[in-house]
Design an enzyme around this catalytic site. Structure first.
Site, PDB file in Angstrom:
ATOM      1  N   GLU A   1      47.392  58.404 122.678  1.00 31.13           N
ATOM      2  CA  GLU A   1      48.301  57.824 123.684  1.00 31.13           C
ATOM      3  C   GLU A   1      48.743  56.418 123.270  1.00 31.13           C
ATOM      4  O   GLU A   1      49.809  55.945 123.659  1.00 31.13           O
ATOM      5  CB  GLU A   1      47.665  57.804 125.078  1.00 31.13           C
ATOM      6  CG  GLU A   1      46.514  56.852 125.243  1.00 31.13           C
ATOM      7  CD  GLU A   1      45.929  56.867 126.661  1.00 31.13           C
ATOM      8  OE1 GLU A   1      46.699  56.666 127.614  1.00 31.13           O
ATOM      9  OE2 GLU A   1      44.715  57.113 126.805  1.00 31.13           O
TER      10      GLU A   1
ATOM     11  N   GLU B   1      36.742  60.618  99.685  1.00 32.83           N
ATOM     12  CA  GLU B   1      36.278  61.748 100.496  1.00 32.83           C
ATOM     13  C   GLU B   1      34.846  62.140 100.131  1.00 32.83           C
ATOM     14  O   GLU B   1      33.996  62.328 101.001  1.00 32.83           O
ATOM     15  CB  GLU B   1      37.222  62.947 100.325  1.00 32.83           C
ATOM     16  CG  GLU B   1      38.559  62.723 101.014  1.00 32.83           C
ATOM     17  CD  GLU B   1      39.528  63.892 100.910  1.00 32.83           C
ATOM     18  OE1 GLU B   1      40.489  63.912 101.684  1.00 32.83           O
ATOM     19  OE2 GLU B   1      39.328  64.789 100.052  1.00 32.83           O
TER      20      GLU B   1
ATOM     21  N   CYS C   1      40.608  71.672  98.802  1.00 33.02           N
ATOM     22  CA  CYS C   1      40.776  71.398 100.240  1.00 33.02           C
ATOM     23  C   CYS C   1      39.784  72.137 101.139  1.00 33.02           C
ATOM     24  O   CYS C   1      39.175  71.540 102.019  1.00 33.02           O
ATOM     25  CB  CYS C   1      42.184  71.791 100.700  1.00 33.02           C
ATOM     26  SG  CYS C   1      43.462  71.604  99.472  1.00 33.02           S
TER      27      CYS C   1
ATOM     28  N   HIS D   1      46.369  60.898 128.828  1.00 31.03           N
ATOM     29  CA  HIS D   1      45.218  60.041 129.049  1.00 31.03           C
ATOM     30  C   HIS D   1      43.985  60.840 129.449  1.00 31.03           C
ATOM     31  O   HIS D   1      44.121  61.780 130.230  1.00 31.03           O
ATOM     32  CB  HIS D   1      45.577  59.038 130.164  1.00 31.03           C
ATOM     33  CG  HIS D   1      44.524  58.022 130.385  1.00 31.03           C
ATOM     34  ND1 HIS D   1      44.262  57.006 129.488  1.00 31.03           N
ATOM     35  CD2 HIS D   1      43.644  57.858 131.413  1.00 31.03           C
ATOM     36  CE1 HIS D   1      43.275  56.258 129.964  1.00 31.03           C
ATOM     37  NE2 HIS D   1      42.888  56.755 131.115  1.00 31.03           N
TER      38      HIS D   1
ATOM     39  N   THR E   1      42.809  75.976  93.255  1.00 31.20           N
ATOM     40  CA  THR E   1      41.992  74.801  93.564  1.00 31.20           C
ATOM     41  C   THR E   1      41.758  74.667  95.061  1.00 31.20           C
ATOM     42  O   THR E   1      40.637  74.436  95.507  1.00 31.20           O
ATOM     43  CB  THR E   1      42.687  73.523  93.029  1.00 31.20           C
ATOM     44  OG1 THR E   1      42.856  73.664  91.621  1.00 31.20           O
ATOM     45  CG2 THR E   1      41.866  72.289  93.319  1.00 31.20           C
ATOM     46  N   CYS E   2      42.796  74.813  95.865  1.00 41.22           N
ATOM     47  CA  CYS E   2      42.678  74.569  97.304  1.00 41.22           C
ATOM     48  C   CYS E   2      41.576  75.404  97.923  1.00 41.22           C
ATOM     49  O   CYS E   2      40.708  74.890  98.631  1.00 41.22           O
ATOM     50  CB  CYS E   2      44.016  74.849  97.996  1.00 41.22           C
ATOM     51  SG  CYS E   2      43.892  74.775  99.784  1.00 41.22           S
TER      52      CYS E   2
ATOM     53  N   TYR F   1      41.972  59.641  96.742  1.00 36.72           N
ATOM     54  CA  TYR F   1      41.628  60.635  97.763  1.00 36.72           C
ATOM     55  C   TYR F   1      40.252  61.264  97.519  1.00 36.72           C
ATOM     56  O   TYR F   1      39.395  61.286  98.395  1.00 36.72           O
ATOM     57  CB  TYR F   1      42.600  61.819  97.676  1.00 36.72           C
ATOM     58  CG  TYR F   1      43.942  61.714  98.318  1.00 36.72           C
ATOM     59  CD1 TYR F   1      44.166  62.262  99.569  1.00 36.72           C
ATOM     60  CD2 TYR F   1      45.012  61.147  97.645  1.00 36.72           C
ATOM     61  CE1 TYR F   1      45.424  62.235 100.146  1.00 36.72           C
ATOM     62  CE2 TYR F   1      46.268  61.112  98.203  1.00 36.72           C
ATOM     63  CZ  TYR F   1      46.476  61.660  99.458  1.00 36.72           C
ATOM     64  OH  TYR F   1      47.724  61.635 100.021  1.00 36.72           O
TER      65      TYR F   1
ATOM     66  N   LYS G   1      36.017  71.357 100.525  1.00 35.91           N
ATOM     67  CA  LYS G   1      35.886  69.923 100.853  1.00 35.91           C
ATOM     68  C   LYS G   1      35.823  69.731 102.368  1.00 35.91           C
ATOM     69  O   LYS G   1      34.959  69.051 102.890  1.00 35.91           O
ATOM     70  CB  LYS G   1      37.062  69.165 100.222  1.00 35.91           C
ATOM     71  CG  LYS G   1      37.067  67.663 100.396  1.00 35.91           C
ATOM     72  CD  LYS G   1      37.730  67.164 101.648  1.00 35.91           C
ATOM     73  CE  LYS G   1      39.089  67.694 101.947  1.00 35.91           C
ATOM     74  NZ  LYS G   1      40.160  67.197 101.138  1.00 35.91           N
TER      75      LYS G   1
HETATM   76  P1  NDP Z   1      44.274  59.731  93.026  1.00 41.79           P
HETATM   77  O1  NDP Z   1      45.502  59.597  92.244  1.00 41.79           O
HETATM   78  O2  NDP Z   1      44.316  59.768  94.500  1.00 41.79           O
HETATM   79  O3  NDP Z   1      43.282  58.550  92.636  1.00 41.79           O
HETATM   80  C1  NDP Z   1      42.941  58.316  91.310  1.00 41.79           C
HETATM   81  C2  NDP Z   1      41.956  57.160  91.262  1.00 41.79           C
HETATM   82  O4  NDP Z   1      41.484  57.021  89.920  1.00 41.79           O
HETATM   83  C3  NDP Z   1      42.557  55.821  91.646  1.00 41.79           C
HETATM   84  O5  NDP Z   1      41.577  55.061  92.284  1.00 41.79           O
HETATM   85  C4  NDP Z   1      42.920  55.232  90.274  1.00 41.79           C
HETATM   86  O6  NDP Z   1      42.878  53.842  90.251  1.00 41.79           O
HETATM   87  C5  NDP Z   1      41.773  55.733  89.425  1.00 41.79           C
HETATM   88  N1  NDP Z   1      42.125  55.842  88.018  1.00 41.79           N
HETATM   89  C6  NDP Z   1      43.174  56.491  87.472  1.00 41.79           C
HETATM   90  N2  NDP Z   1      43.144  56.393  86.131  1.00 41.79           N
HETATM   91  C7  NDP Z   1      42.047  55.664  85.821  1.00 41.79           C
HETATM   92  C8  NDP Z   1      41.492  55.209  84.597  1.00 41.79           C
HETATM   93  N3  NDP Z   1      42.036  55.487  83.424  1.00 41.79           N
HETATM   94  N4  NDP Z   1      40.365  54.476  84.665  1.00 41.79           N
HETATM   95  C9  NDP Z   1      39.810  54.176  85.847  1.00 41.79           C
HETATM   96  N5  NDP Z   1      40.291  54.575  87.044  1.00 41.79           N
HETATM   97  C10 NDP Z   1      41.406  55.310  87.019  1.00 41.79           C
HETATM   98  O7  NDP Z   1      43.549  61.004  92.411  1.00 41.79           O
HETATM   99  P2  NDP Z   1      42.404  61.955  92.965  1.00 41.79           P
HETATM  100  O8  NDP Z   1      41.710  62.461  91.758  1.00 41.79           O
HETATM  101  O9  NDP Z   1      41.578  61.295  94.001  1.00 41.79           O
HETATM  102  O10 NDP Z   1      43.217  63.134  93.632  1.00 41.79           O
HETATM  103  C11 NDP Z   1      44.230  63.818  92.909  1.00 41.79           C
HETATM  104  C12 NDP Z   1      45.297  64.291  93.830  1.00 41.79           C
HETATM  105  O11 NDP Z   1      44.838  65.391  94.571  1.00 41.79           O
HETATM  106  C13 NDP Z   1      45.735  63.272  94.895  1.00 41.79           C
HETATM  107  O12 NDP Z   1      46.677  62.371  94.428  1.00 41.79           O
HETATM  108  C14 NDP Z   1      46.289  64.175  95.950  1.00 41.79           C
HETATM  109  O13 NDP Z   1      47.612  64.482  95.630  1.00 41.79           O
HETATM  110  C15 NDP Z   1      45.420  65.404  95.845  1.00 41.79           C
HETATM  111  N6  NDP Z   1      44.356  65.399  96.868  1.00 41.79           N
HETATM  112  C16 NDP Z   1      44.689  65.381  98.177  1.00 41.79           C
HETATM  113  C17 NDP Z   1      43.723  65.386  99.147  1.00 41.79           C
HETATM  114  C18 NDP Z   1      44.111  65.379 100.583  1.00 41.79           C
HETATM  115  O14 NDP Z   1      45.270  65.622 100.888  1.00 41.79           O
HETATM  116  N7  NDP Z   1      43.197  65.081 101.499  1.00 41.79           N
HETATM  117  C19 NDP Z   1      42.300  65.410  98.810  1.00 41.79           C
HETATM  118  C20 NDP Z   1      42.063  65.411  97.415  1.00 41.79           C
HETATM  119  C21 NDP Z   1      43.057  65.407  96.491  1.00 41.79           C
HETATM  120  P3  NDP Z   1      44.153  52.924  90.614  1.00 41.79           P
HETATM  121  O15 NDP Z   1      44.377  53.074  92.076  1.00 41.79           O
HETATM  122  O16 NDP Z   1      43.754  51.582  90.201  1.00 41.79           O
HETATM  123  O17 NDP Z   1      45.302  53.481  89.802  1.00 41.79           O
END
Ligand code: NDP
Length: 459
Positions: free
Chosen positions: A442, A183, A48, A437, A42-43, A179, A51
């Protein structure tokens, strides 16, 4: 002669699997890795790396505008989606080839097939062949979870598809507030999409520092993203030349694409884990101990498939530690504390350690140092933006428990901040460090005035 075809069989050539395979082979193990898609996981292929390339692409939009304040006359710029997609494809193909070359150089056999478990030591390949291994490592990662399961959800796409859309979406709906959702909302708004982001919580990025969440949603709104909090899609249907999305407040929005980014789930379905007797959590993730070993002594798992901390560097560490422990005679336990992370919105978030809310739950006395300022570049560009920095400190020991930054290059800051925090630096250590600076960072060593102190039991 070993009784098995291989010492180690790795399922999945992503970040964790590739590292484990390479290191184990370096210790003299006979290793094979099976991958059903592309080497890199995936990465590299659809996470990553592409992205971040798209994040860079998106930031030119503001650079062109900001240049005027510095005396440049930039003619109207035009963005071409197919050019970006093709350039991205070239780069990830290059990286995937490097991964393959490194595996080959290490003497790892690569098998382009889907592999499923048939027992504690047996693997069946989609080619029809069955092989055996003394140790099996499952490193299959995760896959997008398409929630909520509403009528028409099959018309939506996940982050797997968004990178290669044949046509740039002039109107994009992003579902989710995590996340991936923020993004892509940030990227596509800057590339020129009209973005509507719908999420069930009261704000984006649940679990992140509250001030940063507020700052980011303000910045996203400013960048043209329409944020719809506390809502969910209820229905998606095809309408004349668009997708019509019905929302839980009864409204509808017409868009060209719907990106569902509501989390990722461990990719364990259909792997034969039940047949091998491997224990799974309720969400499908493989249960492992601190050595990444499952309840079946010959089967291990690393990375997102174990749903510990789902980040590439963590999977790499886990894969390396597994190989050191099982094949190198060097018992290595991965430290999952103080893991820095970044959210590559614009501006981005960089964070390490406890949030203010977490610290207040865990510690008796918590001191907060906070600074909000206009970045220097914005003075001439005229862009309305702000940087937010917060240091969370233990009021008893003066130890820095967490640092959270919303602002340019904060991901880079978080990587370096993870070193002192891991070493147990105190706020006095930060204060004793000379400032550089002029820089934004800083501010992290010049914040002297405490903005709040929270003592347990006191209002
Ligand atoms: P996240 O866990 O970050 O976010 C999931 C989102 O989906 C939240 O807003 C959550 O809402 C919502 N959600 C979950 N279940 C439901 C549902 N049944 N109905 C409606 N909304 C729902 O997952 P991502 O998919 O964004 O990313 C997956 C993982 O990948 C991340 O946790 C991270 O570990 C990794 N990642 C890291 C990145 C980085 O380091 N820059 C970039 C992309 C991914 P609620 O908050 O209300 O639970």
């Amino acid at each position: 002669m070993s009784d098995f075809d291989y010492d180690l069989f790795v399922i999945g050539a992503g970040s964790g699997g590739v590292r484990a395979a390479r290191i184990a082979a370096g210790y003299g193990a006979k290793v094979a890795v099976a991958e059903e898609f592309r080497i890199g996981g995936t990465c590299v292929i659809r996470g990553c790396v592409p992205k971040k390339l798209y994040v860079y692409a998106s930031r030119f939009a503001e650079d062109f505008e900001d240049a005027a304040g510095f005396g440049w006359n930039v003619p109207p710029a035009r963005f071409d989606w197919p050019t970006l997609v093709a350039a991205k494809e070239k780069e990830i193909s290059r990286l995937s080839a490097i991964y393959a070359t490194n595996l080959e150089k290490a003497g790892v056999e690569m098998i382009a097939a889907r592999a499923t478990l048939e027992g504690p030591h047996a693997i069946r390949l989609s080619t029809g062949k069955t092989v055996t291994a003394r140790v099996i490592l499952v490193a299959t990662g995760g896959a997008p979870a398409m929630h909520p399961a509403i009528p028409g959800v099959e018309l939506a796409i996940s982050s797997n598809e968004i990178f290669d859309l044949p046509q740039f979406p002039a109107r994009l709906m992003v579902v989710g507030g995590g996340y991936i959702a923020v993004e892509f909302a940030s990227v596509f708004a800057r590339l020129g999409s009209q973005v509507t982001q719908v999420f069930r919580a009261d704000n984006v990025l649940r679990g992140f520092d509250e001030d940063l969440r507020a700052g980011l949603s303000e910045a996203m709104t400013h960048a043209g993203v329409t944020l719809k909090a506390g809502l969910l899609p209820t229905h998606i249907e095809r309408a004349a030349g668009c997708l019509r999305v019905a929302l839980s407040d009864g409204s509808t929005v017409d868009v060209d694409q719907v990106l569902i980014a509501t989390g990722r789930a461990a990719y364990t379905a259909g792997l034969g884990l039940e047949a091998a007797g491997v224990g799974l959590r309720h969400n499908g993730a493989i249960i492992v101990d601190e050595r990444s070993r499952t309840n079946v002594p010959s089967i291990y798992a690393v990375g997102d498939v174990t749903d510990r901390i789902n980040l590439t560097p963590v999977a790499i560490r886990e894969g390396h530690a597994f190989a050191d422990t099982v094949f190198g005679g060097k018992e290595t336990i991965v430290d999952h504390r103080h893991v820095p992370s970044a959210v590559f919105t614009t501006p981005e978030i960089g964070t390490v350690g406890l949030t203010e809310e977490e610290a207040r739950r865990e510690y008796e006395v918590v001191d907060i140092y906070k600074s909000t300022f206009r970045p220097m570049k914005a003075t001439l560009s005229g862009r309305a933006e702000k940087t937010i920095m917060k240091i969370v400190v233990c009021g008893h020991t003066d130890k820095v428990l967490g640092v959270h930054v919303l602002g340019h290059d904060s991901g880079e800051m978080a990587q370096l901040l993870a070193i002192p925090i891991r070493m147990g630096a105190t706020k006095a250590d930060f204060d004793a460090t000379m400032a550089l600076h002029p820089s934004a960072a800083e501010e992290l060593v010049t914040m002297r005035t405490r903005s709040a102190r929270y003592e347990r039991g006191k209002a």
